[in-house]
Design an enzyme around this catalytic site. Structure first.
Site, short mmCIF file in Angstrom:
data_model
loop_
_atom_site.label_atom_id
_atom_site.label_comp_id
_atom_site.label_asym_id
_atom_site.label_seq_id
_atom_site.Cartn_x
_atom_site.Cartn_y
_atom_site.Cartn_z
N GLY A 1 1.03 -1.19 -0.04
CA GLY A 1 -0.02 -0.06 -0.19
C GLY A 1 0.88 1.35 -0.05
O GLY A 1 1.87 1.19 0.78
N ARG B 1 0.88 -4.98 -5.71
CA ARG B 1 1.15 -6.19 -4.99
C ARG B 1 1.23 -7.22 -6.17
O ARG B 1 0.99 -6.99 -7.05
CB ARG B 1 -0.24 -6.25 -4.21
CG ARG B 1 -0.62 -5.41 -3.26
CD ARG B 1 -1.34 -5.80 -2.07
NE ARG B 1 -1.45 -4.90 -0.94
CZ ARG B 1 -1.87 -3.87 -0.65
NH1 ARG B 1 -2.80 -3.32 -1.68
NH2 ARG B 1 -1.70 -3.16 0.20
N ASP C 1 5.26 -4.90 6.16
CA ASP C 1 5.64 -6.03 6.77
C ASP C 1 5.80 -7.24 5.49
O ASP C 1 6.70 -8.10 5.24
CB ASP C 1 4.61 -6.74 7.71
CG ASP C 1 4.96 -6.62 8.92
OD1 ASP C 1 6.30 -6.36 9.29
OD2 ASP C 1 4.31 -6.86 10.04
N THR D 1 3.92 2.31 5.70
CA THR D 1 2.28 2.01 5.66
C THR D 1 1.80 2.81 6.81
O THR D 1 2.32 3.30 7.95
CB THR D 1 2.21 0.56 6.14
OG1 THR D 1 1.00 0.42 6.57
CG2 THR D 1 3.20 0.19 7.46
N ASP E 1 -0.61 2.38 8.41
CA ASP E 1 -1.07 1.66 9.66
C ASP E 1 -0.19 1.76 10.89
O ASP E 1 -0.55 1.34 12.04
CB ASP E 1 -1.23 0.15 9.14
CG ASP E 1 -2.63 0.02 8.24
OD1 ASP E 1 -3.44 1.00 8.07
OD2 ASP E 1 -2.74 -1.15 7.67
N ASP F 1 1.91 -0.46 11.73
CA ASP F 1 1.84 -1.67 12.36
C ASP F 1 3.14 -2.57 12.05
O ASP F 1 3.06 -3.78 12.27
CB ASP F 1 0.65 -2.55 11.84
CG ASP F 1 0.86 -2.86 10.56
OD1 ASP F 1 1.48 -2.17 9.52
OD2 ASP F 1 -0.23 -3.68 9.97
N ARG G 1 -7.19 -2.75 9.13
CA ARG G 1 -7.74 -4.11 8.98
C ARG G 1 -7.40 -4.88 10.47
O ARG G 1 -8.36 -5.64 10.70
CB ARG G 1 -7.48 -4.93 7.85
CG ARG G 1 -8.36 -4.50 6.76
CD ARG G 1 -8.31 -5.50 5.59
NE ARG G 1 -8.48 -4.87 4.52
CZ ARG G 1 -7.92 -5.08 2.93
NH1 ARG G 1 -6.95 -6.00 3.02
NH2 ARG G 1 -8.18 -4.26 1.99
P1 ADP Z 1 2.85 -4.37 2.70
O1 ADP Z 1 4.14 -4.32 2.16
O2 ADP Z 1 2.23 -2.93 2.67
O3 ADP Z 1 2.45 -5.26 4.04
P2 ADP Z 1 1.56 -6.67 1.28
O4 ADP Z 1 1.48 -7.60 2.28
O5 ADP Z 1 0.43 -6.68 0.18
O6 ADP Z 1 1.97 -5.05 1.50
O7 ADP Z 1 2.91 -7.10 0.43
C1 ADP Z 1 3.34 -6.50 -0.53
C2 ADP Z 1 4.03 -7.50 -1.53
O8 ADP Z 1 5.15 -8.12 -0.89
C3 ADP Z 1 3.07 -8.96 -2.09
O9 ADP Z 1 2.36 -8.25 -3.11
C4 ADP Z 1 4.29 -9.68 -2.40
O10 ADP Z 1 4.76 -9.37 -3.71
C5 ADP Z 1 5.41 -9.35 -1.49
N1 ADP Z 1 5.14 -10.57 -0.15
C6 ADP Z 1 4.42 -10.63 0.85
N2 ADP Z 1 4.60 -11.26 1.38
C7 ADP Z 1 5.51 -12.37 0.74
C8 ADP Z 1 6.09 -13.60 1.21
N3 ADP Z 1 5.82 -14.24 2.37
N4 ADP Z 1 7.01 -13.97 0.14
C9 ADP Z 1 7.18 -13.45 -0.84
N5 ADP Z 1 6.89 -12.00 -1.13
C10 ADP Z 1 5.89 -11.68 -0.35
O1 F6P Z 2 -2.15 0.75 3.42
C1 F6P Z 2 -2.70 0.15 4.67
C2 F6P Z 2 -4.05 -0.22 4.29
O2 F6P Z 2 -4.68 0.80 4.03
C3 F6P Z 2 -4.99 -0.66 5.17
O3 F6P Z 2 -5.26 0.00 6.32
C4 F6P Z 2 -5.90 -1.43 4.47
O4 F6P Z 2 -6.68 -2.53 5.10
C5 F6P Z 2 -5.34 -1.79 3.22
O5 F6P Z 2 -4.02 -0.80 3.17
C6 F6P Z 2 -6.13 -1.82 2.02
O6 F6P Z 2 -5.37 -1.48 0.91
P1 F6P Z 2 -5.91 -1.92 -0.55
O7 F6P Z 2 -7.18 -1.42 -0.67
O8 F6P Z 2 -4.61 -1.31 -1.45
O9 F6P Z 2 -5.70 -3.56 -0.55
#
Ligand code: ADP
Ligand code: F6P
Length: 324
Positions: free
Chosen positions: A14, A75, A106, A128, A130, A132, A174
């Site tokens: 995000g 993503r 994360d 982020t 959040d 978090d 969330r």
């Molecule tokens: P954020 O980084 O904001 O937590 P996401 O959880 O959507 O957002 O993760 C972003 C991207 O990181 C994912 O779309 C994926 O490409 C990569 N990613 C997340 N978890 C893993 C994982 N366990 N192994 C490899 N790539 C990951």
């Molecule tokens: O960036 C964090 C966040 O805004 C969360 O609070 C929310 O649940 C999520 O991303 C939504 O992201 P998207 O709509 O891009 O999946």
């Protein structure tokens, strides 16, 4: 003479206001420290698609004050597969990149950790709205997001006050209640509903307090609910049924993720971007930049991803004590 090294930088997950300030700091501090810097567009997806370009000092002009990310974000479900992580490493090497800086949350760090485990040096910068990410007190985007929420709630409050109404404001989060908690305190919300407190019990968490507060003469209310607790229209309907106070719902949504970063955001993102370059200079890899006691530090991916973060108990207590 030592060979010139190249930093690759991407934003992932995000988007968050302040990501641009971090990109700018990585590029400028990187170039000033003798690295070349390549931008990778659209996170891991763009990396797999070779969407990579060389950056110079002017590539990052006039982005400090802009929300979103000039490198775009995405993503990338394909990154779950080992063969794609291996492919990403081959592409990084093909472009002469020696270290990958990942600006994200994360999930993005879990991806970077897997890249690192296969032998490619990575550094994470937490971003982020959040807030978090357990290893850091502060993530890029949080300060701007809570200030945006406060501005919006102050506007909604005018109508709540004029008409003796209750407004339920749904904010992002969330699984995390940091935005709800800090914005809720700053807005004087009567109830702050966070996912960390478990399933919503409307009688206990909202109605009891509203009813006792109505007896003190107060007739307008702000309830802040993190999206993970439940949807504002449902909560608003219940409040109106159970208290008789006209109640409306406002879902803030993506307004919280955009907009001009605050000054604090820009300063902290700049510090973190520069720290990532400093770590690369010292050959310290596979770690996440963090803020601890207002100072920049770093933790290994393993440490960072195994830490747990909880809502500040003092802030929770404070909100209960003064919003009456
Ligand atoms: P954020 O980084 O904001 O937590 P996401 O959880 O959507 O957002 O993760 C972003 C991207 O990181 C994912 O779309 C994926 O490409 C990569 N990613 C997340 N978890 C893993 C994982 N366990 N192994 C490899 N790539 C990951
Ligand atoms: O960036 C964090 C966040 O805004 C969360 O609070 C929310 O649940 C999520 O991303 C939504 O992201 P998207 O709509 O891009 O999946």
């Amino acid at each position: 003479m030592e060979e010139k090294k190249t930093i690759g930088v991407l934003t992932s997950g995000g988007d968050a206001p302040g990501m641009n300030a971090a990109i700018r700091a990585v590029v400028r501090a990187g170039l000033n420290s003798g690295f070349s810097v390549c931008g990778i567009r659209r996170g891991y997806q763009g990396l797999l698609e070779r969407d990579i370009f060389e950056m110079d000092l002017r590539s990052v002009s006039h982005i400090l004050e802009r929300g979103g990310t000039m490198l775009y974000s995405s993503r990338c479900p394909d990154f779950a597969e080992d063969r794609n992580i291996k492919k990403a490493i081959e592409i990084l090497k093909e472009f002469g990149i020696d270290v990958l800086v990942v600006i994200g949350g994360d999930g993005s760090f879990r991806g970077a950790k897997r890249v690192a485990e296969l032998g490619f040096p990575c550094i994470g910068i937490p971003a982020t709205i959040d807030n978090d990410i357990a290893c850091t007190e502060y993530t890029i985007g949080f300060d701007t997001a809570i200030n945006t929420v406060v501005q919006m709630v102050d506007r909604v409050r005018d109508t709540s006050q004029s008409h003796d109404r209750c407004s339920v404001i749904e904010v992002m989060g969330r699984e995390a209640g940091y935005i709800a908690l800090e914005a809720g305190i700053a807005c004087g919300a009567i109830s702050i509903l966070v996912p960390e407190n478990g399933p919503l019990n409307i009688e206990r968490d909202v109605i009891a307090k509203m009813v006792s507060t109505l007896r003190t003469g107060k007739q307008n209310f702000i309830v802040i609910a993190a999206e993970g607790v439940g949807h504002a229209p449902y909560i608003a309907e219940k409040i109106e049924q159970l208290t008789g106070v006209t109640t409306n719902a406002v879902v803030l949504g993506y307004v919280q993720r955009g907009g001009t970063p605050t000054a604090k955001e820009r300063v902290l993102a700049t510090l973190m971007g520069e720290k990532a370059v400093e770590l690369a200079k010292q050959n310290l890899f596979n770690c996440v930049v963090a803020i601890k006691c207002a100072k920049v530090c770093h933790y290994s991916f393993d440490e960072a991803l195994n830490m747990k973060k909880t809502l500040d108990a003092d802030l929770l207590r404070l909100s209960e004590e003064v919003s009456v």
